[in-house]
Motif scaffolding. Structure first.
Motif, short mmCIF file in Angstrom:
data_model
loop_
_atom_site.label_atom_id
_atom_site.label_comp_id
_atom_site.label_asym_id
_atom_site.label_seq_id
_atom_site.Cartn_x
_atom_site.Cartn_y
_atom_site.Cartn_z
N PRO A 1 0.82 -1.21 0.00
CA PRO A 1 0.00 0.00 0.00
C PRO A 1 0.85 1.26 0.00
O PRO A 1 1.99 1.27 0.46
N LEU A 2 0.26 2.32 -0.52
CA LEU A 2 0.85 3.66 -0.46
C LEU A 2 -0.21 4.60 0.08
O LEU A 2 -1.26 4.79 -0.55
N VAL A 3 0.03 5.16 1.25
CA VAL A 3 -0.90 6.12 1.86
C VAL A 3 -0.37 7.51 1.53
O VAL A 3 0.78 7.84 1.84
N HIS A 4 -1.21 8.33 0.90
CA HIS A 4 -0.70 9.62 0.45
C HIS A 4 -1.75 10.72 0.51
O HIS A 4 -2.95 10.48 0.60
N ARG A 5 -1.22 11.92 0.48
CA ARG A 5 -2.02 13.15 0.53
C ARG A 5 -1.64 14.01 -0.66
O ARG A 5 -0.46 14.30 -0.88
N GLU A 6 -2.61 14.35 -1.47
CA GLU A 6 -2.40 15.27 -2.59
C GLU A 6 -2.77 16.68 -2.12
O GLU A 6 -3.89 16.94 -1.69
N VAL A 7 -1.81 17.58 -2.21
CA VAL A 7 -1.98 18.93 -1.67
C VAL A 7 -2.80 19.78 -2.63
O VAL A 7 -2.57 19.76 -3.85
N ALA A 8 -3.74 20.53 -2.08
CA ALA A 8 -4.65 21.35 -2.91
C ALA A 8 -3.96 22.63 -3.34
O ALA A 8 -4.27 23.74 -2.87
N ASP A 9 -3.03 22.48 -4.28
CA ASP A 9 -2.31 23.65 -4.80
C ASP A 9 -2.64 23.92 -6.26
O ASP A 9 -2.13 24.88 -6.85
N GLY A 10 -3.47 23.08 -6.88
CA GLY A 10 -3.88 23.29 -8.26
C GLY A 10 -2.82 23.05 -9.31
O GLY A 10 -3.07 23.23 -10.50
N ARG A 11 -1.63 22.61 -8.90
CA ARG A 11 -0.54 22.43 -9.87
C ARG A 11 -0.77 21.17 -10.72
O ARG A 11 -1.18 20.13 -10.20
N VAL A 12 -0.51 21.29 -12.01
CA VAL A 12 -0.65 20.16 -12.94
C VAL A 12 0.76 19.61 -13.19
O VAL A 12 1.45 20.04 -14.12
N VAL A 13 1.16 18.66 -12.35
CA VAL A 13 2.52 18.12 -12.42
C VAL A 13 2.46 16.60 -12.24
O VAL A 13 1.50 16.05 -11.69
N ASP A 14 3.50 15.91 -12.72
CA ASP A 14 3.67 14.47 -12.49
C ASP A 14 2.39 13.71 -12.81
O ASP A 14 1.82 13.88 -13.88
N THR A 15 1.94 12.86 -11.89
CA THR A 15 0.79 11.99 -12.17
C THR A 15 -0.54 12.74 -12.18
O THR A 15 -1.58 12.12 -12.37
N ARG A 16 -0.50 14.05 -12.03
CA ARG A 16 -1.71 14.84 -12.24
C ARG A 16 -1.93 15.11 -13.73
O ARG A 16 -2.89 15.78 -14.10
N GLN A 17 -1.04 14.61 -14.57
CA GLN A 17 -1.18 14.68 -16.02
C GLN A 17 -1.60 13.30 -16.55
O GLN A 17 -1.44 12.28 -15.87
N TRP A 18 -2.11 13.27 -17.77
CA TRP A 18 -2.60 12.03 -18.35
C TRP A 18 -1.45 11.07 -18.65
O TRP A 18 -0.40 11.47 -19.15
N HIS A 19 -1.65 9.80 -18.34
CA HIS A 19 -0.63 8.79 -18.59
C HIS A 19 -1.25 7.41 -18.44
O HIS A 19 -2.37 7.25 -17.95
N ARG A 20 -0.51 6.41 -18.89
CA ARG A 20 -0.78 5.02 -18.55
C ARG A 20 0.45 4.48 -17.83
O ARG A 20 1.58 4.86 -18.15
N ASP A 21 0.25 3.60 -16.87
CA ASP A 21 1.40 3.00 -16.18
C ASP A 21 2.10 2.05 -17.13
O ASP A 21 1.46 1.21 -17.77
N ILE A 22 3.42 2.18 -17.22
CA ILE A 22 4.16 1.49 -18.27
C ILE A 22 4.88 0.24 -17.78
O ILE A 22 5.58 -0.41 -18.54
#
Length: 295
Positions: free
Chosen positions: A138-159
């Motif tokens: 498991p990975l427990v995580h918090r996404e911060v509400a900063d509105g930034r479009v970075v990393d996995t906040r962009q469209w992708h498929r896991d490779i």
């Protein structure tokens, strides 16, 4: 191995497989042969789980309240996960868009790490993948509400593989402005991958909307304990940038034992391995990452 060299090697491997037809046919044939050999050995499923596998094959995602997935132990973990979300809430993001719990923190109560190794869970995942399973915890995580479009906040498929499975569970209410997991169904994703000539990496909203109109983007919203069970190797997806509030979640990950790409992680300490394997049977031990070196 140097991480940069590892990423380059993984990318090069996928480039060869996707750009060179004989390599594509060879990779597909090898996977098909493994699936066919393993078919008689697939564990039987109850009717509800068989329906989930069909939905995964058809659409690439199953969404439901976590306890409605028919997998055991979900209620037992709720208090623990809320405590861990509280730990993340008290932690400064330090300018990062994402805050993660460390490995030792997720191993303090071993029920959390071992949830994904329960026989009923392995049975479901194995039927979707068609071959024996590798589990990454498991990975427990918090996404911060900063509105930034970075990393996995962009469209992708896991490779990492041709098929994967994740279970993502919200630890708070998530609306459209709260950073929901957003995806495109499998057939639309396959068509988009062909048009984009996609091998890996991130695709921005502007380019992606030229291929898949926003009307086809599907956010997974819902109250705390809403779960999404996607095959992230087969569908385009992203964590939408949260704006109104931080998003808290836990994600469990499984893939096959013959992936396309190497997953790098911090070395496991012997005491961590001992905690993880305590009470596991032979099948569960063989589902652990090779890096844990469990006999």
């Amino acid at each position: 191995m140097n991480p940069t060299l590892s990423r380059f090697g993984n990318r090069a491997k996928r480039e060869v497989i996707h750009r060179f037809p004989p390599a594509t046919w060879y990779a597909d044939a090898r996977r098909a042969a493994r699936v066919e050999r393993h078919r008689p050995l697939l564990p039987p499923l109850e009717a509800a789980q068989r329906a989930q596998v069909r939905l995964l094959q058809e659409h690439g995602l199953v969404g439901a309240p976590w306890h409605h997935l028919g997998l055991p132990g979900t209620h037992d973990l709720q208090d623990l996960l809320l405590q861990l979300a509280g730990v993340l809430a008290d932690r400064s993001p330090g300018g990062s868009h994402s805050v993660l719990l460390g490995r030792d923190e997720t191993l303090e109560d071993i029920r959390l790490w071992q949830w994904g190794l329960q026989p009923e869970v392995l049975d479901l995942v194995e039927n979707h993948l068609g071959v024996p399973v590798r589990y990454f915890g498991p990975l427990v995580h918090r996404e911060v509400a900063d509105g930034r479009v970075v990393d996995t906040r962009q469209w992708h498929r896991d490779i990492e593989d041709l098929r994967m499975l994740k279970v993502l569970v919200y630890l708070d209410d998530v609306e459209e402005d709260g950073g929901p997991f957003t995806y495109v169904p499998r057939r639309t994703s396959a068509a988009a991958a062909r048009e984009l000539r996609y091998v890996g990496g991130f695709v921005g909203d502007a380019r992606f909307s030229e291929v898949v109109p926003p009307s086809l983007w599907r956010p997974v919203t819902g109250p705390r304990w809403t779960a999404a069970m996607p095959d992230t190797a087969r569908i385009f997806h992203r964590a939408a940038p949260p704006i109104a509030r931080d998003r808290y979640s836990v994600t469990f990950t499984w893939m096959t034992r013959h992936p396309l790409a190497t997953i790098r992680s911090a070395p496991w300490r012997p005491d961590q391995v001992r905690r993880c394997v305590a009470g596991l049977d032979a099948r569960q031990r063989t589902a652990l990452p090779v890096s844990m070196r469990v006999s």
